[in-house]
Scaffold this active site. Structure first.
Site, mmCIF file in Angstrom:
data_model
loop_
_atom_site.group_PDB
_atom_site.id
_atom_site.type_symbol
_atom_site.label_atom_id
_atom_site.label_comp_id
_atom_site.label_asym_id
_atom_site.label_seq_id
_atom_site.Cartn_x
_atom_site.Cartn_y
_atom_site.Cartn_z
ATOM 1 N N SER A 240 0.829 -1.213 0.000
ATOM 2 C CA SER A 240 0.000 0.000 0.000
ATOM 3 C C SER A 240 0.866 1.268 0.000
ATOM 4 O O SER A 240 0.573 2.232 -0.727
ATOM 5 C CB SER A 240 -0.956 0.003 1.187
ATOM 6 O OG SER A 240 -0.278 -0.318 2.376
ATOM 7 N N HIS A 270 -1.871 -9.007 2.170
ATOM 8 C CA HIS A 270 -1.520 -7.711 2.789
ATOM 9 C C HIS A 270 -2.672 -7.311 3.715
ATOM 10 O O HIS A 270 -2.985 -8.028 4.661
ATOM 11 C CB HIS A 270 -1.237 -6.702 1.659
ATOM 12 C CG HIS A 270 -0.711 -5.372 2.099
ATOM 13 N ND1 HIS A 270 -0.072 -5.154 3.290
ATOM 14 C CD2 HIS A 270 -0.722 -4.147 1.469
ATOM 15 C CE1 HIS A 270 0.295 -3.883 3.390
ATOM 16 N NE2 HIS A 270 -0.105 -3.249 2.304
ATOM 17 N N HIS A 317 5.889 -12.662 7.802
ATOM 18 C CA HIS A 317 6.137 -11.285 7.337
ATOM 19 C C HIS A 317 7.367 -11.267 6.442
ATOM 20 O O HIS A 317 8.294 -12.061 6.640
ATOM 21 C CB HIS A 317 6.347 -10.323 8.519
ATOM 22 C CG HIS A 317 6.118 -8.900 8.142
ATOM 23 N ND1 HIS A 317 7.105 -8.114 7.622
ATOM 24 C CD2 HIS A 317 4.988 -8.148 8.159
ATOM 25 C CE1 HIS A 317 6.598 -6.921 7.356
ATOM 26 N NE2 HIS A 317 5.316 -6.914 7.670
ATOM 27 N N ARG A 326 3.127 -4.426 17.026
ATOM 28 C CA ARG A 326 1.747 -3.943 16.843
ATOM 29 C C ARG A 326 0.758 -5.022 17.284
ATOM 30 O O ARG A 326 -0.334 -4.730 17.751
ATOM 31 C CB ARG A 326 1.526 -3.531 15.387
ATOM 32 C CG ARG A 326 2.509 -2.458 14.916
ATOM 33 C CD ARG A 326 2.438 -2.242 13.420
ATOM 34 N NE ARG A 326 2.705 -3.461 12.677
ATOM 35 C CZ ARG A 326 2.512 -3.610 11.367
ATOM 36 N NH1 ARG A 326 2.052 -2.597 10.660
ATOM 37 N NH2 ARG A 326 2.787 -4.741 10.772
ATOM 38 N N ASP A 372 -2.182 -8.184 11.799
ATOM 39 C CA ASP A 372 -3.489 -8.636 11.335
ATOM 40 C C ASP A 372 -4.029 -9.818 12.142
ATOM 41 O O ASP A 372 -5.218 -10.103 12.114
ATOM 42 C CB ASP A 372 -3.413 -9.035 9.855
ATOM 43 C CG ASP A 372 -3.166 -7.826 8.969
ATOM 44 O OD1 ASP A 372 -3.785 -6.780 9.221
ATOM 45 O OD2 ASP A 372 -2.352 -7.920 8.036
#
Ligand code: CMX
Length: 436
Positions: A240, A270, A317, A326, A372
């Site tokens: 992105s 993604h 990843h 995160r 995610d």
């Protein structure tokens, strides 16, 4: 007190000479090489993009302007009686690298409020789309539809100097960010809440305003602030961010560029992975007839998923080689607000078993969870059970990082991006030369 725009201009003026000196005196210094493996394998780890807004260390995770996630959450001005900082102060920080004072932060809150009104035609366009259109398609279309508002495009047509490109770009980027929460909430309410739209409130910060328009009570405002900040930036190579930067490099305005970046975010490898995580968990629950899985059940489902040629969503990843900070930040939020929540327990159980299985599976370079893997639990807890909406929440946050980046791209005069291709035959020739 200087406005954010004045402060940004000061920073730009100070920075331009650094970039100019590097180009003038050191442009031939080699910083990396490219192998055939990288050429075919998705350009992994080739150092060829510049950003000062965030940096991703494989082991320590993301740093925004040099600060870890924990430092950002503790050091930036906080909304009174809330656990997380103002998103508006974070935008200031991303753009300038300086922690704003409370007064500087509140000036951005006021500026966003003044720019927040979404043109009616955007909602009319969304209404013409079939209701089962994916919400990311709607969000991307809404941003693209607003392209006619671009100040950059108008100024460019009027012949603005390239040294001043950053200024209309900054205006477009700020206008978009100020409107995104209302667009996202509108899509949510139109699609999933019987089309009962909640009008924006007044003088609220972005987190509180978004929670209000979504129709979700506190502490969802804090969940929104945390979500937007955590998803904002992950240096420039992810799809992105890179897409937004690439499209903007041809001097497309922020509307074209961000809409393209959102399209890039929509892939299941993604940004769509957050919806895939919840879909996968629901599949598991469905197969068990609603019974809460044991660790043994989960191990069996993970192997079943891998053996059927699918990925475990939320794990792995391209750069990270440890648990994503995160992910940890969202876990801490859950421990504080929903320690006994069933879905949180399941996600924690997956965290206990999945890395070991992925290590045993062998080929995955990073067996640890990314952000995610956790975000969906929080959204579900607050009643957003329509998991195809989750990537929209990612997108609103991601806009902060990519728009800060393209403002700086124009400020520093980065050129059109144009990497070079080679053919398979040329790679074979390189390979045989190396073997000789
Ligand atoms: N489950 C199963 N297999 C996985 C895996 C996972 N979670 N992660 C990687 N692999 C596989 C790859 O598909 C690849 O297989 P092949 O050799 O058969 O092609 C192999 O392991 C090596 O891949 P890698 O080098 O470890 O990972 P990549 O850099 O190629 O891919 C990513 C990174 C994120 C696309 C991958 O880990 C993945 O598909 N994860 C699941 C989807 C996901 O969570 N995406 C969100 C990432 C964060 C974000 O951008 O939002």
């Amino acid at each position: 007190m200087k406005s954010l725009k004045e402060k940004l201009f000061e920073k730009i003026q100070a920075h331009r000479s650094r970039t100019a000196k590097l180009l003038k005196d050191h442009k031939d210094v080699v910083i990396d090489q490219v192998t055939i493996g990288q050429c075919i394998g998705g350009v992994r780890n080739v150092k060829c993009l510049v950003t000062d807004i965030s940096y991703l260390d494989p082991y320590d995770g993301i740093r925004f302007r040099g600060k870890t996630v924990t430092e950002v959450f503790s050091d930036l001005p906080h909304v009174p009686n809330c656990q997380y900082p103002y998103v508006e102060g974070f935008w200031y920080f991303l753009l300038t690298g300086e922690v704003p004072t409370m007064m500087e932060t509140l000036a951005v809150v006021e500026d966003f409020s003044a720019r927040a009104l979404v043109p009616q035609y955007v909602f009319d366009i969304l209404r013409t789309m079939p209701r089962d259109t994916h919400p990311m398609t709607m969000l991307s279309a809404a941003v693209l539809a607003m392209q006619r508002e671009s100040i950059f495009a108008k100024k460019y047509a009027q012949g603005v100097s390239k040294y001043d490109y950053w200024e209309p770009m900054y205006e477009d980027c700020t206008n978009i960010i100020a409107k995104l929460p209302a667009i996202a909430a509108y899509i949510y309410r139109m699609k999933y809440k019987s089309d009962v739209i909640i009008q924006p409130g007044k003088y609220m910060d972005m987190g509180a305003e978004f929670a209000h328009m979504m129709g979700i009570p506190r502490p969802y405002d804090d969940a929104a602030r945390m979500t937007f900040i955590l998803h904002s930036d992950h240096e420039s190579g992810n799809i992105s961010s890179h897409t937004t930067h690439l499209v903007a490099s041809g001097l497309a305005d922020a509307y074209y560029s961000l809409s393209s970046g959102f399209n890039g975010l929509s892939g299941p490898l993604h940004g769509l992975a957050n919806q895939e995580v919840l879909r996968w968990i629901q599949d598991v629950l469905h197969k068990l007839g609603g019974k809460i899985p044991t660790e043994e059940d989960l191990k069996a489902f993970i192997w079943e998923t891998l053996n059927s040629g699918h990925v475990i969503p939320g794990y792995g990843h391209a750069i990270l080689r440890r648990t994503d900070p995160r992910f940890t930040a969202q876990m801490e939020f859950c421990q504080r607000h929903m320690p006994d929540y069933e879905l949180f327990r399941i996600v924690s159980m997956i965290y206990r078993v999945a890395p070991g299985i992925l290590m045993e599976y062998g080929k995955v370079k990073n067996p640890w969870p990314n952000l995610d893997a956790h975000s969906g639990v929080i959204h579900w807890y607050f009643g957003i059970t329509d998991y195809d909406f989750y990537t929209v929440l990612f997108a609103v946050g991601r806009a902060l990082g990519v728009l800060a980046n393209i403002t700086w791209d124009r400020a520093l005069g980065y050129p059109i991006e144009r990497p070079k291709s080679v053919s398979t035959g040329m790679l074979e020739e390189f390979a045989s030369q190396a073997a000789r």
